[in-house]
Design a protein around this motif. Structure first.
Motif, PDB file in Angstrom:
ATOM      1  N   SER A   1      56.618  43.750  33.642  1.00  0.00           N
ATOM      2  CA  SER A   1      56.185  42.357  33.545  1.00  0.00           C
ATOM      3  C   SER A   1      55.223  42.189  32.379  1.00  0.00           C
ATOM      4  CB  SER A   1      55.548  41.892  34.850  1.00  0.00           C
ATOM      5  OG  SER A   1      54.550  42.801  35.222  1.00  0.00           O
ATOM      6  N   PRO A   2      55.439  41.128  31.592  1.00  0.00           N
ATOM      7  CA  PRO A   2      54.585  40.919  30.424  1.00  0.00           C
ATOM      8  C   PRO A   2      53.141  40.638  30.815  1.00  0.00           C
ATOM      9  CG  PRO A   2      56.134  39.103  30.695  1.00  0.00           C
ATOM     10  CD  PRO A   2      56.476  40.105  31.730  1.00  0.00           C
ATOM     11  N   VAL A   3      52.217  41.225  30.061  1.00  0.00           N
ATOM     12  CA  VAL A   3      50.794  41.039  30.339  1.00  0.00           C
ATOM     13  C   VAL A   3      50.347  39.704  29.772  1.00  0.00           C
ATOM     14  CG1 VAL A   3      48.478  41.874  29.780  1.00  0.00           C
ATOM     15  CG2 VAL A   3      50.279  43.498  30.369  1.00  0.00           C
ATOM     16  N   GLU A   4      49.934  38.799  30.651  1.00  0.00           N
ATOM     17  CA  GLU A   4      49.401  37.534  30.159  1.00  0.00           C
ATOM     18  C   GLU A   4      47.944  37.365  30.540  1.00  0.00           C
ATOM     19  OE1 GLU A   4      52.427  34.862  31.371  1.00  0.00           O
ATOM     20  OE2 GLU A   4      53.522  35.194  29.517  1.00  0.00           O
ATOM     21  N   GLN A   5      47.656  37.655  31.821  1.00  0.00           N
ATOM     22  CA  GLN A   5      46.249  37.732  32.204  1.00  0.00           C
ATOM     23  C   GLN A   5      45.969  39.181  32.579  1.00  0.00           C
ATOM     24  OE1 GLN A   5      46.062  34.679  35.113  1.00  0.00           O
ATOM     25  NE2 GLN A   5      45.386  33.197  33.596  1.00  0.00           N
ATOM     26  N   THR A   6      44.749  39.453  33.012  1.00  0.00           N
ATOM     27  CA  THR A   6      44.449  40.838  33.358  1.00  0.00           C
ATOM     28  C   THR A   6      45.351  41.276  34.513  1.00  0.00           C
ATOM     29  OG1 THR A   6      42.702  39.969  34.746  1.00  0.00           O
ATOM     30  CG2 THR A   6      42.052  40.773  32.602  1.00  0.00           C
ATOM     31  N   PRO A   7      46.174  42.310  34.281  1.00  0.00           N
ATOM     32  CA  PRO A   7      47.097  42.754  35.326  1.00  0.00           C
ATOM     33  C   PRO A   7      46.338  43.384  36.499  1.00  0.00           C
ATOM     34  CG  PRO A   7      47.441  43.984  33.275  1.00  0.00           C
ATOM     35  CD  PRO A   7      46.240  43.131  33.079  1.00  0.00           C
ATOM     36  N   ASP A   8      46.945  43.349  37.676  1.00  0.00           N
ATOM     37  CA  ASP A   8      46.193  43.798  38.851  1.00  0.00           C
ATOM     38  C   ASP A   8      46.354  45.294  39.121  1.00  0.00           C
ATOM     39  OD1 ASP A   8      48.733  43.885  39.699  1.00  0.00           O
ATOM     40  OD2 ASP A   8      48.518  42.442  41.329  1.00  0.00           O
ATOM     41  N   ASN A   9      47.081  45.994  38.238  1.00  0.00           N
ATOM     42  CA  ASN A   9      47.227  47.430  38.486  1.00  0.00           C
ATOM     43  C   ASN A   9      46.715  48.232  37.303  1.00  0.00           C
ATOM     44  OD1 ASN A   9      49.160  46.535  36.791  1.00  0.00           O
ATOM     45  ND2 ASN A   9      50.894  47.382  37.899  1.00  0.00           N
ATOM     46  N   LEU A  10      45.663  47.726  36.720  1.00  0.00           N
ATOM     47  CA  LEU A  10      45.133  48.350  35.533  1.00  0.00           C
ATOM     48  C   LEU A  10      43.615  48.411  35.625  1.00  0.00           C
ATOM     49  CD1 LEU A  10      46.176  47.440  31.959  1.00  0.00           C
ATOM     50  CD2 LEU A  10      43.811  47.138  32.586  1.00  0.00           C
ATOM     51  N   ALA A  11      43.059  49.555  35.223  1.00  0.00           N
ATOM     52  CA  ALA A  11      41.600  49.691  35.236  1.00  0.00           C
ATOM     53  C   ALA A  11      41.142  50.096  33.842  1.00  0.00           C
ATOM     54  CB  ALA A  11      41.165  50.741  36.249  1.00  0.00           C
ATOM     55  N   VAL A  12      39.900  49.773  33.529  1.00  0.00           N
ATOM     56  CA  VAL A  12      39.352  50.113  32.221  1.00  0.00           C
ATOM     57  C   VAL A  12      38.043  50.878  32.418  1.00  0.00           C
ATOM     58  CG1 VAL A  12      38.517  49.232  30.006  1.00  0.00           C
ATOM     59  CG2 VAL A  12      40.326  48.013  31.215  1.00  0.00           C
ATOM     60  N   VAL A  13      37.886  51.951  31.646  1.00  0.00           N
ATOM     61  CA  VAL A  13      36.584  52.608  31.545  1.00  0.00           C
ATOM     62  C   VAL A  13      36.050  52.258  30.163  1.00  0.00           C
ATOM     63  CG1 VAL A  13      35.365  54.806  31.415  1.00  0.00           C
ATOM     64  CG2 VAL A  13      37.161  54.483  33.108  1.00  0.00           C
ATOM     65  N   PHE A  14      34.940  51.503  30.138  1.00  0.00           N
ATOM     66  CA  PHE A  14      34.392  51.059  28.862  1.00  0.00           C
ATOM     67  C   PHE A  14      33.468  52.116  28.276  1.00  0.00           C
ATOM     68  CE2 PHE A  14      35.349  47.103  31.110  1.00  0.00           C
ATOM     69  CZ  PHE A  14      36.026  46.395  30.131  1.00  0.00           C
ATOM     70  N   GLN A  15      33.263  52.002  26.967  1.00  0.00           N
ATOM     71  CA  GLN A  15      32.374  52.956  26.320  1.00  0.00           C
ATOM     72  C   GLN A  15      30.950  52.818  26.829  1.00  0.00           C
ATOM     73  OE1 GLN A  15      31.944  52.478  22.090  1.00  0.00           O
ATOM     74  NE2 GLN A  15      30.568  54.206  21.922  1.00  0.00           N
ATOM     75  N   ASP A  16      30.496  51.568  26.901  1.00  0.00           N
ATOM     76  CA  ASP A  16      29.095  51.353  27.215  1.00  0.00           C
ATOM     77  C   ASP A  16      28.911  51.206  28.720  1.00  0.00           C
ATOM     78  OD1 ASP A  16      26.462  50.807  27.210  1.00  0.00           O
ATOM     79  OD2 ASP A  16      26.554  49.251  25.679  1.00  0.00           O
ATOM     80  N   TYR A  17      28.766  52.348  29.391  1.00  0.00           N
ATOM     81  CA  TYR A  17      28.664  52.333  30.852  1.00  0.00           C
ATOM     82  C   TYR A  17      27.510  51.470  31.339  1.00  0.00           C
ATOM     83  CZ  TYR A  17      25.688  56.019  29.072  1.00  0.00           C
ATOM     84  OH  TYR A  17      24.788  56.705  28.329  1.00  0.00           O
ATOM     85  N   SER A  18      26.416  51.402  30.541  1.00  0.00           N
ATOM     86  CA  SER A  18      25.244  50.687  31.054  1.00  0.00           C
ATOM     87  C   SER A  18      25.507  49.192  31.141  1.00  0.00           C
ATOM     88  CB  SER A  18      24.037  50.952  30.172  1.00  0.00           C
ATOM     89  OG  SER A  18      24.232  50.375  28.894  1.00  0.00           O
ATOM     90  N   ARG A  19      26.494  48.695  30.411  1.00  0.00           N
ATOM     91  CA  ARG A  19      26.788  47.269  30.489  1.00  0.00           C
ATOM     92  C   ARG A  19      28.081  47.007  31.248  1.00  0.00           C
ATOM     93  NH1 ARG A  19      27.439  44.585  25.572  1.00  0.00           N
ATOM     94  NH2 ARG A  19      28.271  46.508  24.722  1.00  0.00           N
ATOM     95  N   SER A  20      28.589  48.059  31.891  1.00  0.00           N
ATOM     96  CA  SER A  20      29.818  47.886  32.647  1.00  0.00           C
ATOM     97  C   SER A  20      29.559  48.053  34.139  1.00  0.00           C
ATOM     98  CB  SER A  20      30.840  48.910  32.161  1.00  0.00           C
ATOM     99  OG  SER A  20      31.915  48.997  33.038  1.00  0.00           O
ATOM    100  N   LEU A  21      28.585  48.914  34.471  1.00  0.00           N
ATOM    101  CA  LEU A  21      28.150  49.007  35.869  1.00  0.00           C
ATOM    102  C   LEU A  21      27.096  47.931  36.088  1.00  0.00           C
ATOM    103  CD1 LEU A  21      27.733  52.876  35.991  1.00  0.00           C
ATOM    104  CD2 LEU A  21      29.631  51.553  36.894  1.00  0.00           C
ATOM    105  N   PHE A  22      27.139  47.300  37.250  1.00  0.00           N
ATOM    106  CA  PHE A  22      26.168  46.239  37.529  1.00  0.00           C
ATOM    107  C   PHE A  22      24.859  46.852  38.020  1.00  0.00           C
ATOM    108  CE2 PHE A  22      29.802  43.044  38.600  1.00  0.00           C
ATOM    109  CZ  PHE A  22      30.117  43.011  37.254  1.00  0.00           C
ATOM    110  N   PRO A  23      23.764  46.622  37.305  1.00  0.00           N
ATOM    111  CA  PRO A  23      22.506  47.284  37.690  1.00  0.00           C
ATOM    112  C   PRO A  23      21.922  46.774  38.998  1.00  0.00           C
ATOM    113  CG  PRO A  23      22.147  45.762  35.862  1.00  0.00           C
ATOM    114  CD  PRO A  23      23.623  45.817  36.089  1.00  0.00           C
ATOM    115  N   TRP A  24      22.393  45.619  39.485  1.00  0.00           N
ATOM    116  CA  TRP A  24      21.838  45.073  40.724  1.00  0.00           C
ATOM    117  C   TRP A  24      22.585  45.580  41.949  1.00  0.00           C
ATOM    118  CZ3 TRP A  24      23.618  42.107  36.647  1.00  0.00           C
ATOM    119  CH2 TRP A  24      24.925  41.635  36.767  1.00  0.00           C
ATOM    120  N   MET A  25      23.580  46.461  41.739  1.00  0.00           N
ATOM    121  CA  MET A  25      24.318  47.007  42.875  1.00  0.00           C
ATOM    122  C   MET A  25      24.146  48.512  42.912  1.00  0.00           C
ATOM    123  SD  MET A  25      28.012  45.288  42.771  1.00  0.00           S
ATOM    124  CE  MET A  25      28.246  43.534  42.853  1.00  0.00           C
ATOM    125  N   SER A  26      24.200  49.068  44.117  1.00  0.00           N
ATOM    126  CA  SER A  26      24.137  50.521  44.237  1.00  0.00           C
ATOM    127  C   SER A  26      25.408  51.120  43.639  1.00  0.00           C
ATOM    128  CB  SER A  26      24.022  50.922  45.703  1.00  0.00           C
ATOM    129  OG  SER A  26      25.244  50.674  46.351  1.00  0.00           O
TER     130      SER A  26
END
Lengths: 261, 263
Positions: A67-92
C-alpha cells in the motif's frame, strides 16, 4: 516489502528551490537490513521522512507492503538520532516505551508487559520507573530502540541512530541492533554517514550521491559468520567493501573487481 | 534541621524590621502610622475574638476571608482552565492565532480595573461580577503563555507522535499539554498575583463582604490600625498563595527542572 520508485523531492520553488532527492529507486526485501550511506546533507533524512510518511515527496512513490505511503503507516517505527528530543521527558521510561502501544488493541496490563519485555531485550529491565533524563545517552537510545521493538513494526527506520553517542556505546548499540534484529526478523532501513558502520551492520549498503541524492551504488555485504567488532572489522572482505563504499561516497568511480552486484 | 536553620537565616530581617518599625512609630506618634503591636491587637480584635468552639474566629473572619479567597481561587481556576484550553488550540493552529492575536493583544492591554464599571453594569454587584472581573483580567498571561508553549514544541516530539500514530486526544494530553506545562505555570503564577489585586479592587467598589470590603469599612470609620491590619492580611495571603503555588509547581514540573539540569 518496501518499494521506492522514482522518488523525487524539491524544497521550495522557483530559483531558490532545493532539489533534495533525484529519482530514487530502491527495493527492500522482507527481513533485510539495508544501510543507506551518503555524505552529510545529501538528502538522507528527506528520504527517511518520505518513507515514514512525515513528508509528502513532490514526485514518485513509496509502497510499503503493497500500500502506498501517504500518511504515517501504522506498521512502521522510527529510531531518531536525537534520543533526547524523541523520548518524552515528562514520562517514565516504561511509559515512553508503551506509548505507541496505545493505538493497538491492548489493555494497560498488556502494554506494561510488552514494554517490560522490550526493555529486557535492550538490557534495561530495571530502568522502567526512571525518567529518560536520568539515563546516559547510550541508555536513552536503547530506550528508543525498546520503544520501536515493543511496537513490533514491519519496518524499522533508523535515522543515524548512533550518531550522538560515544564510540564504545556506538559499538554496543550496533551489536544490540544486530541481535534484536535476529530475534525479531525485522526489516530495517538504517541511515548513516558512517561508512564502517554501514558495512558492519548491513546486509546491503546503498550509497547516495551528494544532493540531489541519487543512488550511486548498491552493494551486498557477504561477511562470514556472526559479526564481531574485532574480527569482522579486520576481515579482508570488510576492508575491501569499506574502501569501495568510501570511494562511492566520495564520488569516485567504483573499481570493476568489487563485490558490487 | 539544616533547612530550619537556613529558613531562620533568611527570615532574620523580619523581626529586625518589626522592632525598628515599632520604635520609630512609637517615637513619631503619628495616627496614620500605628505601631505594629497596635496593628496586631487590632487584627486580633477583628478576627480572633470569637467563641472558642469556632476556634475563636469572629463573624468578620468567617465571612470576609473565605469569601475573598473563594472568589480569588474560583476566578483563578476558571481563568487557568479556559486560558490553557484556548491557548493550546491557538498555539497549535497558527492560522487561528494570526486572526485572534490582535484581539488578544487589545483585550489584554485594557487595564482590568477599568472594566469594573462595565461589569458592574452587566452583572449586579456580587460574587458573579467579581469573578468575571478576575477571570477577564488575569486570563491573558495564561492564554498567551499556553499558546507560546504549544507553538514551540520541538518538531521531533511531534514527529514521534505522528510516527507512532497517537490520536488527537492523546497528542493533546500526552504531548502538547505536558510540553507546554512549564510555560503555562509561568503564566499561572503571574495570574495568581494579578488575581489577588483584582479581588481587592473589585471588593473595594462592588461588594458587601470580603477583605477589600473590610478594608474600606475600616477606612470609613477612621480605624487606621484596622486598615493596616487588613493590608497585612492581604500581604500574608499573597505570600501563602505564592508559596503554595511554587510547591505545586516543583512537584508537577520536577521532570522539567531536572531534565534541564542534566542535559
Amino acid at each position: 516489502m518496501l518499494e521506492i520508485s522514482n522518488l523525487t523531492h524539491t524544497y521550495g520553488s522557483g530559483p531558490s528551490a532545493h532539489n533534495a532527492l533525484d529519482g530514487i529507486d530502491l527495493t527492500v526485501a522482507e527481513g533485510e537490513l539495508v544501510c543507506i550511506v551518503g555524505p552529510s546533507g545529501c538528502g538522507k533524512s528527506t528520504l527517511l521522512r518520505s518513507i515514514a510518511g512525515l513528508l509528502r515527496p513532490t514526485g514518485g512513490q513509496v509502497v510499503l507492503n503493497g500500500s502506498p505511503v501517504e500518511q504515517t503507516p501504522d506498521n512502521l517505527a522510527v529510531v531518531f538520532q536525537d534520543y533526547s528530543r524523541s523520548l518524552f521527558p515528562w514520562m517514565s521510561v516504561a511509559d515512553n516505551v508503551s506509548l505507541p502501544l496505545r493505538r493497538k488493541a491492548m489493555d494497560k496490563k498488556q502494554r506494561k508487559d510488552a514494554a517490560l519485555e522490550a526493555l529486557e531485550q535492550v538490557g534495561l529491565e530495571s530502568a522502567g520507573a526512571k525518567y529518560p533524563w536520568q539515563l546516559s545517552g547510550g541508555m536513552q537510545q536503547r530506550v528508543s530502540i525498546a520503544r520501536a521493538l515493543a511496537y513490533r513494526p514491519a519496518l524499522l527506520l533508523m535515522d543515524e541512530p548512533f550518531g550522538s553517542v560515544d564510540a564504545q556505546t556506538r559499538e554496543e548499540l550496533e551489536d544490540l541492533t544486530l541481535r534484536v534484529r535476529g530475534h525479531h526478523n525485522m526489516t530495517i532501513v538504517l541511515i548513516t554517514h558512517d561508512i564502517d558502520e554501514s558495512v558492519y551492520v548491513g546486509d546491503r549498503v546503498v550509497v547516495l550521491s551528494k544532493a540531489p541524492a541519487g543512488i550511486v551504488g548498491d552493494l551486498r555485504v557477504d561477511l562470514p559468520g556472526p559479526r564481531d567488532q574485532i574480527t569482522t572489522r579486520e576481515h579482508p572482505d570488510f576492508v575491501h567493501l569499506r574502501a569501495e563504499v568510501g570511494r562511492l561516497v566520495r564520488g569516485m568511480r567504483s573499481q570493476p573487481a568489487s563485490a558490487s552486484q | 534541621m539544616k533547612r530550619v536553620l537556613r529558613a531562620a537565616g533568611r527570615l532574620w530581617a523580619v523581626p529586625v524590621v518589626l522592632v525598628v518599625w515599632e520604635l520609630v512609630t512609637r517615637a513619631a506618634e503619628n495616627l496614620s502610622f500605628p505601631p505594629p503591636t497596635t496593628i496586631a491587637a487590632s487584627m486580633y480584635e477583628m478576627w480572633l475574638t470569637g467563641p472558642p468552639e469556632r476556634l475563636w474566629l469572629t463573624d468578620a473572619a468567617l465571612e470576609n476571608i473565605p469569601a475573598s479567597v473563594g472568589r480569588l481561587l474560583a476566578g483563578w481556576v476558571l481563568a487557568g482552565v479556559i486560558g490553557t484550553a484556548v491557548g493550546l488550540v491557538l498555539g497549535r493552529r497558527p492560522l487561528y492565532f494570526r486572526f485572534v492575536d490582535p484581539l488578544v493583544q487589545f483585550a489584554r492591554a485594557i487595564p482590568p480595573p477599568m472594566l469594573l464599571p462595565f461589569f458592574m453594569a452587566l452583572f449586579a454587584i456580587g460574587p458573579q461580577m467579581q469573578i468575571n472581573v478576575i477571570v477577564f483580567g488575569i486570563i491573558w498571561p495564561v492564554l498567551i503563555n499556553a499558546a507560546e508553549g504549544a507553538r514551540h514544541i520541538d518538531r521531533q516530539y511531534v514527529d514521534t507522535a505522528r510516527v507512532f500514530g497517537l490520536s488527537l486526544k492523546q497528542r493533546l494530553f500526552l504531548l502538547v499539554l505536558p510540553a507546554a506545562m512549564p510555560k503555562i505555570f509561568a503564566g499561572l503564577r503571574v495570574s495568581l498575583s494579578l488575581a489577588l489585586i483584582l479581588m481587592v479592587i473589585s471588593e473595594l467598589v462592588g461588594s458587601t463582604d470580603g477583605i477589600g470590603f473590610q478594608l474600606l469599612d475600616a477606612q470609613r470609620s477612621y480605624d487606621l490600625p484596622g486598615v493596616w491590619g487588613t493590608i497585612v492580611v492581604l500581604g500574608v495571603l499573597g505570600y501563602v498563595l505564592n508559596s503554595a503555588f511554587l510547591a505545586a509547581e516543583r512537584r508537577v514540573l520536577s521532570w522539567h527542572r531536572t531534565a534541564k539540569q542534566t542535559t
